[in-house]
Design a protein around this motif. Structure first.
Motif, short mmCIF file in Angstrom:
data_model
loop_
_atom_site.label_atom_id
_atom_site.label_comp_id
_atom_site.label_asym_id
_atom_site.label_seq_id
_atom_site.Cartn_x
_atom_site.Cartn_y
_atom_site.Cartn_z
N LYS A 145 56.67 2.86 52.95
CA LYS A 145 55.95 3.21 54.17
C LYS A 145 55.11 2.02 54.63
O LYS A 145 54.38 1.42 53.82
N ALA A 146 55.16 1.72 55.91
CA ALA A 146 54.40 0.59 56.45
C ALA A 146 52.91 0.74 56.17
O ALA A 146 52.21 -0.26 55.89
N SER A 147 52.40 1.94 56.22
CA SER A 147 50.96 2.17 56.01
C SER A 147 50.51 1.86 54.59
O SER A 147 49.32 1.68 54.33
N ASP A 148 51.47 1.78 53.65
CA ASP A 148 51.13 1.46 52.26
C ASP A 148 51.05 -0.05 52.02
O ASP A 148 50.59 -0.48 50.95
N VAL A 149 51.50 -0.85 52.98
CA VAL A 149 51.58 -2.30 52.76
C VAL A 149 51.07 -3.08 53.96
O VAL A 149 51.52 -4.21 54.20
N ASP A 150 50.13 -2.52 54.73
CA ASP A 150 49.71 -3.20 55.96
C ASP A 150 48.56 -4.17 55.77
O ASP A 150 48.04 -4.72 56.75
N THR A 151 48.12 -4.41 54.53
CA THR A 151 47.14 -5.45 54.23
C THR A 151 47.57 -6.18 52.97
O THR A 151 48.33 -5.64 52.15
N TYR A 152 47.08 -7.39 52.80
CA TYR A 152 47.35 -8.12 51.56
C TYR A 152 46.79 -7.34 50.38
O TYR A 152 47.41 -7.26 49.32
N GLU A 153 45.62 -6.75 50.56
CA GLU A 153 44.95 -6.04 49.47
C GLU A 153 45.77 -4.86 48.99
O GLU A 153 45.82 -4.57 47.78
N LYS A 154 46.46 -4.14 49.90
CA LYS A 154 47.22 -2.96 49.51
C LYS A 154 48.43 -3.30 48.63
O LYS A 154 48.94 -2.43 47.91
N LEU A 155 48.89 -4.53 48.67
CA LEU A 155 50.01 -4.90 47.81
C LEU A 155 49.65 -4.75 46.34
O LEU A 155 50.55 -4.58 45.50
N ALA A 156 48.36 -4.80 46.02
CA ALA A 156 47.90 -4.67 44.64
C ALA A 156 47.54 -3.24 44.27
O ALA A 156 47.15 -2.97 43.13
N ASP A 157 47.68 -2.29 45.20
CA ASP A 157 47.37 -0.89 44.92
C ASP A 157 48.45 -0.27 44.03
O ASP A 157 49.63 -0.63 44.13
N PRO A 158 48.07 0.71 43.18
CA PRO A 158 49.04 1.36 42.28
C PRO A 158 50.23 1.99 43.01
O PRO A 158 51.31 2.10 42.42
N ASN A 160 52.13 0.76 44.97
CA ASN A 160 53.20 -0.23 45.10
C ASN A 160 53.67 -0.78 43.76
O ASN A 160 54.31 -1.83 43.70
N LYS A 161 53.40 -0.07 42.69
CA LYS A 161 53.83 -0.51 41.36
C LYS A 161 55.35 -0.61 41.30
O LYS A 161 56.08 0.28 41.74
N GLY A 162 55.83 -1.73 40.80
CA GLY A 162 57.27 -1.96 40.67
C GLY A 162 57.97 -2.34 41.96
O GLY A 162 59.21 -2.39 41.99
N LYS A 163 57.22 -2.65 43.01
CA LYS A 163 57.82 -2.92 44.31
C LYS A 163 57.61 -4.36 44.82
O LYS A 163 58.31 -4.79 45.73
N VAL A 164 56.66 -5.09 44.28
CA VAL A 164 56.23 -6.35 44.88
C VAL A 164 57.05 -7.54 44.37
O VAL A 164 57.27 -7.68 43.16
N CYS A 165 57.46 -8.40 45.27
CA CYS A 165 58.10 -9.66 44.92
C CYS A 165 57.39 -10.82 45.62
O CYS A 165 57.01 -10.70 46.79
N THR A 166 57.21 -11.91 44.90
CA THR A 166 56.67 -13.14 45.49
C THR A 166 57.35 -14.34 44.85
O THR A 166 58.00 -14.21 43.81
N ARG A 167 57.18 -15.48 45.46
CA ARG A 167 57.55 -16.72 44.81
C ARG A 167 56.48 -17.06 43.79
O ARG A 167 55.51 -16.32 43.64
N SER A 168 56.60 -18.15 43.08
CA SER A 168 55.61 -18.53 42.07
C SER A 168 54.20 -18.52 42.64
O SER A 168 53.95 -19.02 43.74
N GLY A 169 53.26 -17.95 41.88
CA GLY A 169 51.87 -17.95 42.31
C GLY A 169 51.30 -19.34 42.46
O GLY A 169 50.38 -19.56 43.25
#
Length: 349
Positions: A145-158, A160-169
């Motif tokens: 849902k877009a409302s679950d990921v509409d800020t950078y901060e929400k990407l770290a919310d529970p 979204n567990k198991g959903k996040v992908c990024t390149r190397s930190g």
């Protein structure tokens, strides 16, 4: 002293550099350019400069790290006049290590916004941003849902567990994002966010930004971070596979109700020991011109640093306007040191 053609080619092979014009020289009609930009559309940019000024561009291309190490090793014997880099973290690092020289230019000071250049201590700015790109969020429309990921901060919310992908930190694009968060929210909040991101990873960080977008489209990832111009490339592609990727993802302009989307720059500087300083300044001033700014926008899907320049890019125009983060690019670059320490503490690879 300048490198012979033979020794230059040997040196380039050693560090993995390529060049279209290997013979660097000192002349009022020559500019020696070290560039981390690898975009074919920039060929038109350089040709236009030569057409307008008669100054021939000798170019060496490599990634930022290779250029940085080359400049350090060459020292006062370097033939470089202008250095082009593609991230605030890299520009700041080179500035701190004394690889640039300050430039006083009415043209650049008038056209390039203050937050898109290095701090000026009365001697001139060490570097200037000539184009900007946003760090945006893409998500799988079928599973997130877009409302679950509409800020950078929400990407770290529970949620979204198991959903996040990024390149190397530790990639500069990520270091700059985290440096901006550090400037905005402080160390404790930034570290808590980074720890949450690690807990929410769908897989270990890997690949580039296009890989993150494709991972979201395939369902391997639910949500990912990317620089805007990578997505614009896919949107403008006529390949069916790319269009299929675009059809499966949604785009978020992050933090629109608060701080705004994180912005980064591609920028340029005059080298510390530039043998052709006058030509170097003329080239930087050219990059701030309307025609050059249009090349950045239409050719590589970047927003012009000069706000008065209008773009004909269909992807950028489709996106319209959005709220941008208002943090000094110089501060973001400086904060990469703290960002890396945070990443190390939370084991963000």
């Amino acid at each position: 002293m300048f490198l012979s053609k033979k020794s230059l080619l040997v040196a380039m092979a050693t560090v993995g550099l390529t060049t279209s014009l290997p013979a660097l020289s000192q002349s009022s009609g020559v500019l020696n350019l070290y560039s981390a930009r690898h975009y074919q559309t920039d060929e038109a940019l350089y040709a236009d400069f030569t057409k307008q000024t008669g100054i021939k561009i000798n170019r060496i291309e490599a990634d930022d790290n290779a250029l940085y190490e080359r400049l350090r090793s060459e020292g006062k014997n370097s033939s470089a006049d202008v250095i082009l880099m593609v991230d605030a973290a890299r520009l700041w690092r080179a500035e701190i290590d004394g690889l640039f020289q300050p430039v006083k230019s009415k043209v650049l000071e008038t056209r390039i916004p203050k937050n898109l250049r290095s701090n000026d201590a009365g001697q001139g700015s060490q570097w200037f941003g000539f184009s900007t790109r946003a760090r945006v969020i893409v998500y799988n429309k079928a599973t997130v849902k877009a409302s679950d990921v509409d800020t950078y901060e929400k990407l770290a919310d529970p949620v979204n567990k198991g959903k996040v992908c990024t390149r190397s930190g530790s990639h500069p694009y990520m270091l700059s994002l985290i440096g901006a968060m550090y400037e905005r929210s402080g160390e404790a909040a930034t570290e808590a966010w980074a720890k949450g991101m690690v807990a929410n990873m769908a897989r270990a960080p890997k690949g580039g930004d296009t890989d993150q977008i494709k991972g979201v489209a395939s369902g391997e990832c639910g949500v990912a971070l990317t620089n805007s111009y990578y997505l614009a490339r896919l949107m403008r592609s006529d390949k069916p596979a790319d269009q299929q990727v675009v059809s499966k993802i949604g785009l978020i302009w992050p933090n629109q109700a608060s701080s705004g989307a994180h912005m980064n720059v591609a920028g340029g500087a005059v080298a510390k020991n530039a043998p052709n300083k006058a030509a170097a300044i003329k080239f930087l001033e050219y990059l701030a011109s309307d025609s050059a700014q249009q090349y950045f926008a239409d050719g590589n899907n970047e927003w012009p640093a000069v706000k008065s320049v209008k773009t004909n890019n269909p992807a950028l125009n489709k996106w319209g306007s959005f709220k941008e983060e208002n943090i000094s690019i110089a501060a973001i670059g400086k904060n990469q040191i703290y960002a890396q320490k945070i990443l190390d503490r939370v084991s963000y690879k």
